[in-house]
Design a protein around this motif. Structure first.
Motif, short mmCIF file in Angstrom:
data_model
loop_
_atom_site.label_atom_id
_atom_site.label_comp_id
_atom_site.label_asym_id
_atom_site.label_seq_id
_atom_site.Cartn_x
_atom_site.Cartn_y
_atom_site.Cartn_z
N SER A 435 0.85 -1.20 0.00
CA SER A 435 0.00 0.00 0.00
C SER A 435 0.88 1.25 0.00
O SER A 435 2.06 1.20 0.35
N ARG A 436 0.28 2.36 -0.37
CA ARG A 436 1.03 3.63 -0.32
C ARG A 436 1.51 3.92 1.10
O ARG A 436 2.61 4.39 1.31
N PHE A 437 0.62 3.61 2.06
CA PHE A 437 0.98 3.88 3.45
C PHE A 437 2.25 3.12 3.84
O PHE A 437 3.18 3.67 4.41
N ASN A 438 2.27 1.82 3.47
CA ASN A 438 3.45 1.02 3.81
C ASN A 438 4.69 1.49 3.07
O ASN A 438 5.79 1.53 3.62
N PHE A 439 4.52 1.88 1.80
CA PHE A 439 5.68 2.35 1.04
C PHE A 439 6.24 3.63 1.67
O PHE A 439 7.45 3.82 1.77
N LEU A 440 5.33 4.47 2.13
CA LEU A 440 5.77 5.71 2.80
C LEU A 440 6.55 5.39 4.07
O LEU A 440 7.56 6.01 4.37
N ARG A 441 6.07 4.37 4.81
CA ARG A 441 6.79 3.96 6.03
C ARG A 441 8.22 3.56 5.66
O ARG A 441 9.18 3.95 6.32
N ASP A 451 14.69 0.81 11.01
CA ASP A 451 15.26 -0.08 10.00
C ASP A 451 14.32 -0.19 8.79
O ASP A 451 13.21 -0.73 8.91
N GLN A 452 14.77 0.31 7.66
CA GLN A 452 13.90 0.30 6.46
C GLN A 452 13.70 -1.09 5.88
O GLN A 452 12.86 -1.29 5.01
N PHE A 453 14.49 -2.07 6.35
CA PHE A 453 14.34 -3.43 5.84
C PHE A 453 13.43 -4.27 6.73
O PHE A 453 13.07 -5.39 6.37
N ASP A 454 13.08 -3.75 7.90
CA ASP A 454 12.27 -4.51 8.85
C ASP A 454 10.79 -4.34 8.53
O ASP A 454 10.00 -3.87 9.33
N LEU A 455 10.42 -4.72 7.32
CA LEU A 455 9.04 -4.62 6.85
C LEU A 455 8.77 -5.86 5.99
O LEU A 455 9.66 -6.28 5.23
N ALA A 456 7.56 -6.41 6.09
CA ALA A 456 7.28 -7.71 5.45
C ALA A 456 7.44 -7.66 3.93
O ALA A 456 7.78 -8.67 3.30
N PHE A 457 7.23 -6.51 3.32
CA PHE A 457 7.28 -6.42 1.86
C PHE A 457 8.66 -6.03 1.33
O PHE A 457 8.82 -5.80 0.13
N VAL A 458 9.63 -5.93 2.23
CA VAL A 458 11.00 -5.58 1.79
C VAL A 458 11.94 -6.75 2.07
O VAL A 458 11.91 -7.34 3.15
N GLU A 459 12.73 -7.13 1.06
CA GLU A 459 13.79 -8.10 1.33
C GLU A 459 15.11 -7.55 0.81
O GLU A 459 15.13 -6.74 -0.12
N VAL A 460 16.18 -7.98 1.46
CA VAL A 460 17.50 -7.46 1.06
C VAL A 460 18.51 -8.61 1.07
O VAL A 460 18.50 -9.45 1.96
N HIS A 461 19.32 -8.65 0.02
CA HIS A 461 20.31 -9.73 -0.12
C HIS A 461 21.65 -9.12 -0.48
O HIS A 461 21.72 -8.19 -1.28
N ARG A 462 22.70 -9.66 0.11
CA ARG A 462 24.05 -9.22 -0.27
C ARG A 462 24.52 -10.12 -1.40
O ARG A 462 24.60 -11.34 -1.24
N VAL A 463 24.80 -9.54 -2.56
CA VAL A 463 25.05 -10.34 -3.76
C VAL A 463 26.33 -9.90 -4.47
O VAL A 463 26.84 -8.80 -4.23
N VAL A 464 26.82 -10.79 -5.35
CA VAL A 464 27.96 -10.41 -6.19
C VAL A 464 27.55 -10.21 -7.64
O VAL A 464 28.29 -9.63 -8.43
N ARG A 465 26.36 -10.74 -7.97
CA ARG A 465 25.89 -10.57 -9.33
C ARG A 465 24.37 -10.70 -9.33
O ARG A 465 23.81 -11.45 -8.53
#
Ligand SMILES: CCCCCCCCCCCCC/C=C/[C@@H](O)[C@H](COP(=O)(O)O)NC(C)=O
Ligand SMILES: Nc1ncnc2c1ncn2[C@@H]1O[C@H](COP(=O)(O)OP(=O)(O)O)[C@@H](O)[C@H]1O
Ligand SMILES: [Ca+2]
Length: 554
Positions: A435-441, A451-465
């Motif tokens: 939702s817009r509300f969640n994206f704004l959060r 923490d901008q990654f501590d949200l159910a719709f956000v995932e983050v991975h450390r990658v080389v490619r």
């Protein structure tokens, strides 16, 4: 205070008519007030030390009638106001740390009882400075007169050039006349063997020009094909200094800790060196661009495309376009595949940060070289050989890759606060449709401590490619955004006009690659560990400058 070992010179000299014990070792210049004066007997006598590595210059100076006449080359006997005693003085300029990672040039003037002693001091300090390796003597400077608030030329002439002159650095200055002037000059024309480094006066876009010129030139000179995504690229030997004079200046901010031309000039003068990871971006085995900060599809791509049309608004263009794109709330379907960074220390959710002399960067570099030796493979490809590709399909509001934190004044901790400058990885951030509300959060958390990654719709991975394929491209990967052209764009914008603030799916966004728009949506991105070096040292931990004595204490 560190006790200097093996003193080269020790004398009693005066600073503003007060006597000091002054000593010079191979690493420190130290001055300490003599305690014999009854006036100072009961005050703490801390003394003051400046590392040789932080001295900018030393010059002989005449003091006459209260006015100072600088004289770098010749030494004359001078008389004090009474015309009786002869006195000589020399001034040492050194780096002083101020608040928020800013550096300033501080000065201390020592008066000596005789000319011979004074000359001895100047000569000894100069000899020590000359023996420091890595300080640039000659620099090639490119100025973008149109970056940011169009102050590039003024900033260089008034704040930077005088410091370079003081440090005895010679320069060739080129004020660019058109976009890509600096890139093309570096690629083919510049006589690079004459220089110890390149200086970029401008913003992230200008810096991007410089690295494109320099990386390309280095590969061609080394016989490497920059078009091949699997080639191990040859690192550039010339360091690059950034004098911030653009709009966002995130590369400067994330490597120095502040956007301040004088601080950057001082890092260049001291000969600092900070390696930096660079991502190469290819489409169908054809090279598109390099990226060192943000590669962003969806939200950040749309913000950039929209803001380029509003350049006349100046810095406000990002806010206006940001608000507009937030309301438009487009999402994009596609497939992201990535190769996780294996064996590397650190994760994007770490609470620790990449700081000057970062242990994580050093550790990962050691692992890479050990592996390269063990398996007799090139360092750049070793991570890929034992890795496993993973795939994520979905609808995304934003897909961001951050090779470094991307900290900037707008977002002081950055897009990926725990990313490292030189660990050979990039942080891949996937923001799924929400939702817009969640994206704004999520967006607001870039500006505060949460923490901008501590949200159910956000995932983050450390990658080389990683690779991205937009949904409609999946069967036809040759489709070019440019060829999509105006006709399709008009259809989509028509649809969006019919459904204001609809949050609808658009087929394509475009990639924001360090502030430039890419012409293809389907890309293949690979991190090249430490491909370039900056005249910087990474952001210093606060205690580094709290430990050093403040000259105001004298
Ligand atoms: C509602 C509140 C939203 C706040 C969101 C704040 C997030 C800011 C994250 C900024 C990350 C900047 C990465 C750097 C990008 C530059 O390469 C690029 C170009 O910079 P330049 O104009 O050449 O200096 N700037 C932008 C904004 O795309
Ligand atoms: N002389 C010039 N005239 C026009 N554009 C230029 C010139 N020199 C460089 N550029 C381009 O200007 C763009 C923006 O420059 P930059 O210094 O990054 O400022 P900003 O941060 O405001 O975008 C870059 O893409 C660069 O290629
Ligand atoms: Ca990195």
């Amino acid at each position: 205070m560190e006790r200097p070992s093996r003193l080269l010179l020790v004398s009693q000299l005066c600073i503003r008519n007060t006597a000091y014990d002054v000593s010079l070792s191979r690493s420190l210049l130290t001055w300490k007030r003599l305690t014999s004066s009854p006036m100072y007997r009961f005050r703490p006598n801390m003394g003051h030390s400046v590392p040789l590595s932080e001295i900018i210059s030393v010059r002989g100076e005449e003091e006459e009638g209260g006015t100072k006449h600088k004289d770098d080359s010749s030494w004359k006997k001078i008389k004090d106001r009474g015309g009786q005693d002869s006195r000589q003085a020399f001034t040492v300029s050194y780096v002083e740390r101020c608040r928020q990672h800013r550096w300033r040039c501080a000065e201390v003037t020592f008066t000596c009882p005789d000319t011979e002693l004074c000359w001895n001091w100047v000569r000894s300090i100069r000899e020590q400075l000359a023996s420091i390796s890595g300080r640039p003597r000659s620099l090639l400077v490119y100025i973008n007169p149109y970056g940011g608030k169009r102050q590039g030329k003024h900033i260089y002439e008034h704040k930077v050039a005088p410091l370079f002159a003081q440090a005895g650095i010679s320069t060739q200055v080129i004020v660019t006349e058109y976009a890509n002037h600096a890139r093309d000059h570096l690629r083919t024309d510049a006589e690079l063997s004459n220089f110890d480094g390149v200086v970029c006066v401008g913003g992230d876009g200008m810096f991007s020009e410089i690295i494109h010129g320099l990386i390309w030139r280095t590969q061609i000179d080394s016989g490497i094909d920059p078009n091949c995504p699997d080639e191990a690229l040859s690192p550039c030997s010339l360091r690059i200094g950034i004098i911030p004079a653009g709009s966002t200046d995130c590369i400067c901010f994330a490597t120095v800790g502040t956007n301040d031309p004088i601080t950057s000039a001082l890092h260049i003068i001291l000969g600092d060196s900070q390696p930096l990871d660079v991502s190469s971006v290819h489409h169908n085995n054809v090279f598109l661009r390099y990226s060192v900060s943000l590669l962003g599809y969806g939200f950040y791509g749309d913000v950039l495309s929209d803001s380029e049309r509003k350049r006349w608004m100046g810095l406000a263009r990002y806010d206006i376009s940001g608000a507009k794109m937030f309301l438009t709330h487009h999402y994009y379907e596609g497939t992201v595949s990535y190769l996780p960074a294996r064996g590397a220390v650190g994760t994007p959710r770490d609470s620790s940060r990449c700081r000057s002399g970062c242990a994580v960067c050093q550790h990962n570099e050691e692992i890479r070289s050990d592996r390269a030796v063990k398996y007799e493979m090139d360092e750049a490809s070793d991570c890929e050989n034992d890795g496993e590709w993973r795939t994520v399909r979905g609808k995304f509001l934003a897909i961001n890759a951050a090779c470094m934190s991307c900290a900037c004044p707008r977002s002081p901790k950055g897009l990926s606060p725990a990313a490292h400058l030189a660990d050979g990885t990039t942080d891949l951030i996937l923001v799924r449709k929400c939702s817009r509300f969640n994206f704004l959060r999520h967006l607001l958390r870039h500006t505060n401590k949460d923490d901008q990654f501590d949200l159910a719709f956000v995932e983050v991975h450390r990658v080389v490619r990683f690779r991205f394929t937009p949904r409609h491209c999946q069967s036809d990967s040759d489709l070019e955004l440019e060829l999509l052209g105006n006709s399709k764009r008009q259809i989509f914008s028509q649809i969006c006009r019919d459904h204001p603030a609809c949050g609808c799916a658009r087929t394509y966004s475009s990639w924001n690659c360090d502030g430039e728009i890419l012409t293809h949506a389907a890309i293949d991105v690979r991190v090249h560990c430490r491909l370039i070096k900056l005249f910087a040292r990474g952001i210093e931990e606060p205690q580094v400058f709290e430990d050093l004595h403040n000259p105001c204490a004298i």
